[in-house]
Structures are given as structure tokens and as C-alpha cells.
Write a protein that holds these residues in place. Structure first.
Motif, mmCIF file in Angstrom:
data_model
loop_
_atom_site.group_PDB
_atom_site.id
_atom_site.type_symbol
_atom_site.label_atom_id
_atom_site.label_comp_id
_atom_site.label_asym_id
_atom_site.label_seq_id
_atom_site.Cartn_x
_atom_site.Cartn_y
_atom_site.Cartn_z
ATOM 1 N N PHE A 124 53.603 45.921 45.308
ATOM 2 C CA PHE A 124 52.865 46.364 46.503
ATOM 3 C C PHE A 124 52.393 45.166 47.337
ATOM 4 C CE2 PHE A 124 48.755 47.374 48.500
ATOM 5 C CZ PHE A 124 49.106 48.463 49.276
ATOM 6 N N PHE A 125 51.767 44.191 46.670
ATOM 7 C CA PHE A 125 51.223 43.060 47.428
ATOM 8 C C PHE A 125 52.334 42.123 47.918
ATOM 9 C CE2 PHE A 125 47.329 44.573 45.447
ATOM 10 C CZ PHE A 125 46.476 44.524 46.534
ATOM 11 N N GLU A 126 53.425 42.063 47.154
ATOM 12 C CA GLU A 126 54.552 41.241 47.590
ATOM 13 C C GLU A 126 55.134 41.795 48.890
ATOM 14 O OE1 GLU A 126 56.967 40.125 44.145
ATOM 15 O OE2 GLU A 126 58.663 40.197 45.558
ATOM 16 N N ARG A 127 55.293 43.148 48.942
ATOM 17 C CA ARG A 127 55.821 43.787 50.159
ATOM 18 C C ARG A 127 54.908 43.542 51.351
ATOM 19 N NH1 ARG A 127 57.262 49.403 47.609
ATOM 20 N NH2 ARG A 127 59.178 48.811 46.552
ATOM 21 N N LYS A 128 53.620 43.449 51.080
ATOM 22 C CA LYS A 128 52.662 43.223 52.169
ATOM 23 C C LYS A 128 52.486 41.737 52.472
ATOM 24 C CE LYS A 128 49.759 47.272 52.307
ATOM 25 N NZ LYS A 128 50.416 47.723 53.499
ATOM 26 N N ASN A 129 53.238 40.915 51.703
ATOM 27 C CA ASN A 129 53.144 39.474 51.917
ATOM 28 C C ASN A 129 51.750 38.917 51.668
ATOM 29 O OD1 ASN A 129 54.881 37.436 52.321
ATOM 30 N ND2 ASN A 129 55.490 38.141 54.380
ATOM 31 N N ILE A 130 51.055 39.508 50.694
ATOM 32 C CA ILE A 130 49.727 39.021 50.323
ATOM 33 C C ILE A 130 49.861 38.426 48.919
ATOM 34 C CG2 ILE A 130 47.315 39.683 49.907
ATOM 35 C CD1 ILE A 130 47.833 42.146 51.744
ATOM 36 N N GLY A 131 49.775 37.110 48.813
ATOM 37 C CA GLY A 131 49.945 36.452 47.511
ATOM 38 C C GLY A 131 48.733 36.675 46.618
ATOM 39 N N ILE A 132 48.948 37.271 45.452
ATOM 40 C CA ILE A 132 47.846 37.495 44.511
ATOM 41 C C ILE A 132 48.305 37.088 43.107
ATOM 42 C CG2 ILE A 132 46.774 39.441 45.732
ATOM 43 C CD1 ILE A 132 48.443 40.955 43.188
ATOM 44 N N LYS A 133 47.337 37.013 42.177
ATOM 45 C CA LYS A 133 47.711 36.766 40.780
ATOM 46 C C LYS A 133 47.376 38.025 39.988
ATOM 47 C CE LYS A 133 46.980 33.588 36.931
ATOM 48 N NZ LYS A 133 46.809 34.651 35.948
ATOM 49 N N VAL A 134 48.384 38.609 39.340
ATOM 50 C CA VAL A 134 48.153 39.834 38.560
ATOM 51 C C VAL A 134 47.656 39.472 37.166
ATOM 52 C CG1 VAL A 134 49.274 41.830 37.480
ATOM 53 C CG2 VAL A 134 49.892 41.175 39.810
ATOM 54 N N VAL A 135 46.554 40.111 36.758
ATOM 55 C CA VAL A 135 46.059 39.967 35.388
ATOM 56 C C VAL A 135 46.293 41.309 34.691
ATOM 57 C CG1 VAL A 135 44.026 39.518 33.948
ATOM 58 C CG2 VAL A 135 44.281 38.347 36.158
ATOM 59 N N TYR A 136 47.215 41.348 33.739
ATOM 60 C CA TYR A 136 47.572 42.611 33.092
ATOM 61 C C TYR A 136 46.601 42.924 31.953
ATOM 62 C CZ TYR A 136 50.249 45.905 30.219
ATOM 63 O OH TYR A 136 50.629 46.980 29.475
ATOM 64 N N LEU A 137 45.920 44.073 32.066
ATOM 65 C CA LEU A 137 45.038 44.546 30.995
ATOM 66 C C LEU A 137 45.498 45.942 30.588
ATOM 67 C CD1 LEU A 137 41.458 43.596 32.299
ATOM 68 C CD2 LEU A 137 42.886 42.332 30.687
ATOM 69 N N LYS A 138 45.317 46.285 29.300
ATOM 70 C CA LYS A 138 45.750 47.614 28.844
ATOM 71 C C LYS A 138 44.682 48.678 29.058
ATOM 72 C CE LYS A 138 49.581 46.754 25.861
ATOM 73 N NZ LYS A 138 49.737 45.796 24.776
ATOM 74 N N GLY A 139 43.430 48.248 29.285
ATOM 75 C CA GLY A 139 42.363 49.236 29.492
ATOM 76 C C GLY A 139 41.100 48.553 29.971
ATOM 77 N N SER A 140 40.049 49.340 30.222
ATOM 78 C CA SER A 140 38.742 48.835 30.693
ATOM 79 C C SER A 140 38.868 47.853 31.850
ATOM 80 C CB SER A 140 37.975 48.169 29.540
ATOM 81 O OG SER A 140 37.823 49.071 28.489
ATOM 82 N N VAL A 141 39.783 48.155 32.744
ATOM 83 C CA VAL A 141 40.045 47.281 33.890
ATOM 84 C C VAL A 141 38.794 47.087 34.741
ATOM 85 C CG1 VAL A 141 41.318 47.234 36.067
ATOM 86 C CG2 VAL A 141 42.499 47.813 33.970
ATOM 87 N N GLU A 142 37.987 48.158 34.832
ATOM 88 C CA GLU A 142 36.821 48.103 35.730
ATOM 89 C C GLU A 142 35.788 47.066 35.275
ATOM 90 O OE1 GLU A 142 37.956 50.815 34.163
ATOM 91 O OE2 GLU A 142 36.436 51.306 32.674
ATOM 92 N N LEU A 143 35.905 46.574 34.030
ATOM 93 C CA LEU A 143 34.960 45.544 33.565
ATOM 94 C C LEU A 143 35.404 44.138 33.937
ATOM 95 C CD1 LEU A 143 34.156 46.844 29.957
ATOM 96 C CD2 LEU A 143 32.832 47.138 32.056
ATOM 97 N N ALA A 144 36.667 43.991 34.344
ATOM 98 C CA ALA A 144 37.251 42.655 34.552
ATOM 99 C C ALA A 144 36.456 41.760 35.515
ATOM 100 C CB ALA A 144 38.708 42.788 34.993
ATOM 101 N N PRO A 145 36.019 42.277 36.683
ATOM 102 C CA PRO A 145 35.256 41.387 37.573
ATOM 103 C C PRO A 145 33.924 40.962 36.946
ATOM 104 C CG PRO A 145 36.084 43.287 38.787
ATOM 105 C CD PRO A 145 36.303 43.574 37.325
ATOM 106 N N LYS A 146 33.279 41.904 36.237
ATOM 107 C CA LYS A 146 31.974 41.620 35.622
ATOM 108 C C LYS A 146 32.084 40.496 34.595
ATOM 109 C CE LYS A 146 29.749 45.537 35.420
ATOM 110 N NZ LYS A 146 29.404 46.846 34.848
ATOM 111 N N ILE A 147 33.163 40.480 33.806
ATOM 112 C CA ILE A 147 33.279 39.465 32.753
ATOM 113 C C ILE A 147 34.046 38.227 33.235
ATOM 114 C CG2 ILE A 147 33.045 41.136 30.857
ATOM 115 C CD1 ILE A 147 36.059 41.139 30.547
ATOM 116 N N GLY A 148 34.355 38.204 34.519
ATOM 117 C CA GLY A 148 34.941 36.999 35.110
ATOM 118 C C GLY A 148 36.435 36.823 34.891
#
Ligand code: AMP
Length: 281
Positions: A124-148
Motif C-alpha cells: 500500500f505505502f509503496e504504491r503511494k510512494n511513501i517510504g516506511i519501515k514495516v515492523v511485523y508483529l503477530k498480535g497486540s499491534v496497538e501496544l507497539a507505539p507505547k513500548i517504542g
């Protein structure tokens, strides 16, 4: 014999079993068995994880399956979609912490995004030409920003309450999802697959409509027919009593509440509304 892969648990499991039963497939579902034979079709049902279904269909272990569009996008490599099934609605949403200055998708440029859907997110981001880094998690994704672990997330959302609960705010949609019927490309035209697809489609079409019957004086037929156009036109049947007819038609379930008072005003009497089990247009 055709094998159909179905979700064995989770959000898609129960509505999928109900849809198949409503379509008239006769089988005994039990959460302890991996597969069951459908008594009245050349069909075996195989109960597996929803996220394994695209792979199993690709590998021809199953010729058809029911899974989420999000899972198909992630693992399906373009498997053909036969039918959207109208349940399991959710969105893959990009979200950031409430207090973040980021407000739109381009603001995610150069950021780390945690997700359970790395392929879909990356694409999705590649098509939009927005360079991002994907961090693959199997669950509890919503905690990722909180734990850095990440700056933002891309996660499945239906009401948005989990996002809010975790101090996150949506800034854009990556994908709209619902349950779908998918098939292995070589099996799309198989007669059993066509039968299943037609029957499921007929149940879904019936669910959104109602069958309506009412009696009316002959002079009200014109007005009532305009209110009840039906699939092609309403059926008009004479009653034994002179000057009276019965009108039968099909209406959108969502329009019924607004229609009923108009039908009464136009002269409709003894209005009966019934569910439709299947509808093939
Ligand atoms: P589950 O097995 O319950 O984790 O969910 C499997 C699939 O259900 C997902 O991949 C989606 O296609 C669908 N789904 C529908 N609503 C939601 C939701 N609110 N959150 C996550 N998945 C959902």
C-alpha cells in the motif's frame, strides 16, 4: 469431490456456518473435527485457521474457501474472489498515538509501522510512494507505539473502540475488508463450486429483501404498483371479492419502514411481510 476450507474459530466462524446452513448444506459442525462431509453435496468442509485458508486454496488442498479480504490480500497472491459475503466487515487502518502531530498518510514517511499485515501494508505505502519501515508483529499491534517498537500501526478495526482504548487515532484506511468466497483458479468453473456460489449468493440476496403481500381495491393498483416495483413488476391476483386484488412484491428490507405508511395511505390492507430464504435474480 470438492473441499471447502472454512474458519474454525474467530469472528468469521459462526456467521460462515450460519450462511452454509441457510444455503441448505446439510452437515454436522463440531469444533473438535477437522473435516466433515456435507450429506447432500459432493463437498467436504475443512475447518482451519482463517489466515491459513488462502495458502490452502493456492496449494489446492482445498478448491474453495471462505476467509477475509484482508487475509486474501496478505496471503492470496491474486486468488479469484467469487463473492463478497456481507459479514466480517472491518478496515485495515493506519493509526498514530493521540498526541502525535501526524495527521495524514504522507506524514508516515520514514516512520516505523507495526502491523500483522506486512505484505498488504508494504504494498500500500509503496504504491503511494511513501517510504516506511514495516515492523511485523503477530498480535497486540496497538501496544507497539507505547513500548517504542513503532511510531504508528496498521491494524484491523471495526468500531475503533480498541484504538481509542489504547490512545490511538486513525489517520487513513489501507483496506476495506469483509468475508469472501475464494476459489483456486482451476476450480472456478467446477459445477459444485458454481452451485455453492449461487446458493450462497441467493441467501445473501434474500437476506437484504422482504416479500410483501397486501390486498387493495382495484382503483389503488396504479399507485401501489408504483410504490412496489418489485424485481420486474408486482404480481397482481384477483380476490374472490369483486373489485379487490392481492399485490405481491419484493422490497428492500431497509426501505420497508418508510414504505409501510405510504402503502396504507395508498389503500393497502392486510399487509403481510415475510423473510426471503433465497433469491436468484
Ligand atoms: P479472528 O480469527 O477473529 O482473529 O479474525 C479473522 C478475520 O476476521 C480477520 O482477518 C478479518 O477478516 C475479520 N474481522 C472482522 N472484524 C474484525 C475486527 N474487528 N478485528 C479483527 N478482525 C476482524
Amino acid at each position: 469431490m470438492i473441499t471447502m476450507a472454512l474458519p474454525n474459530k474467530g469472528r468469521l466462524s459462526e456467521p460462515t456456518l450460519r450462511l452454509l446452513a441457510d444455503a441448505g448444506l446439510d452437515f454436522e459442525a463440531s469444533n473438535r473435527v477437522l473435516s466433515v462431509k456435507v450429506h447432500n453435496a459432493d463437498l467436504e468442509l475443512m475447518f482451519v485457521r482463517a489466515d491459513d485458508i488462502p495458502e490452502l486454496v493456492k496449494d489446492r488442498v482445498a478448491q474453495v474457501g471462505i476467509t477475509g479480504i484482508d487475509l486474501l490480500e496478505e496471503y492470496g497472491d491474486g486468488l479469484p474472489r467469487l463473492l463478497n459475503l456481507g459479514y466480517g466487515h472491518c478496515r485495515l487502518t493506519a493509526a498514530v498515538p493521540q498526541n502525535s502531530p501526524m495527521a495524514t498518510l504522507p506524514d508516515l514517511k520514514g516512520k516505523r509501522i507495526a502491523t500483522t499485515h506486512p505484505t498488504t501494508t508494504g504494498r500500500f505505502f509503496e504504491r503511494k510512494n511513501i517510504g516506511i519501515k514495516v515492523v511485523y508483529l503477530k498480535g497486540s499491534v496497538e501496544l507497539a507505539p507505547k513500548i517504542g517498537v513503532a511510531d504508528a500501526i496498521v491494524d484491523l478495526v471495526s468500531t475503533g473502540s480498541t484504538l481509542r482504548l489504547n490512545g490511538l487515532r486513525s489517520i487513513g484506511t489501507v483496506l476495506e475488508s469483509q468475508a469472501v468466497l475464494v476459489a483456486e483458479p482451476g476450480s472456478v468453473d467446477h459445477s459444485t463450486v458454481e452451485q455453492v456460489s449461487t446458493a450462497l449468493g441467493a441467501v445473501l440476496a434474500g437476506r437484504s429483501k422482504r416479500y410483501i403481500r397486501l390486498n387493495a381495491p382495484t382503483e389503488a393498483v396504479g399507485l401501489l404498483s408504483d410504490l412496489l416495483p418489485g424485481l420486474e413488476a408486482p404480481t397482481i391476483v384477483p380476490l374472490v371479492e369483486d373489485g379487490w386484488v392481492a399485490i405481491h412484491s419484493v422490497v428492500e428490507a431497509t426501505e420497508l419502514w418508510g414504505l409501510l405508511p405510504q402503502l396504507k395511505t395508498a389503500g393497502g390492507k392486510g399487509i403481510l411481510v415475510s423473510p426471503i430464504e433465497m433469491l436468484v435474480s
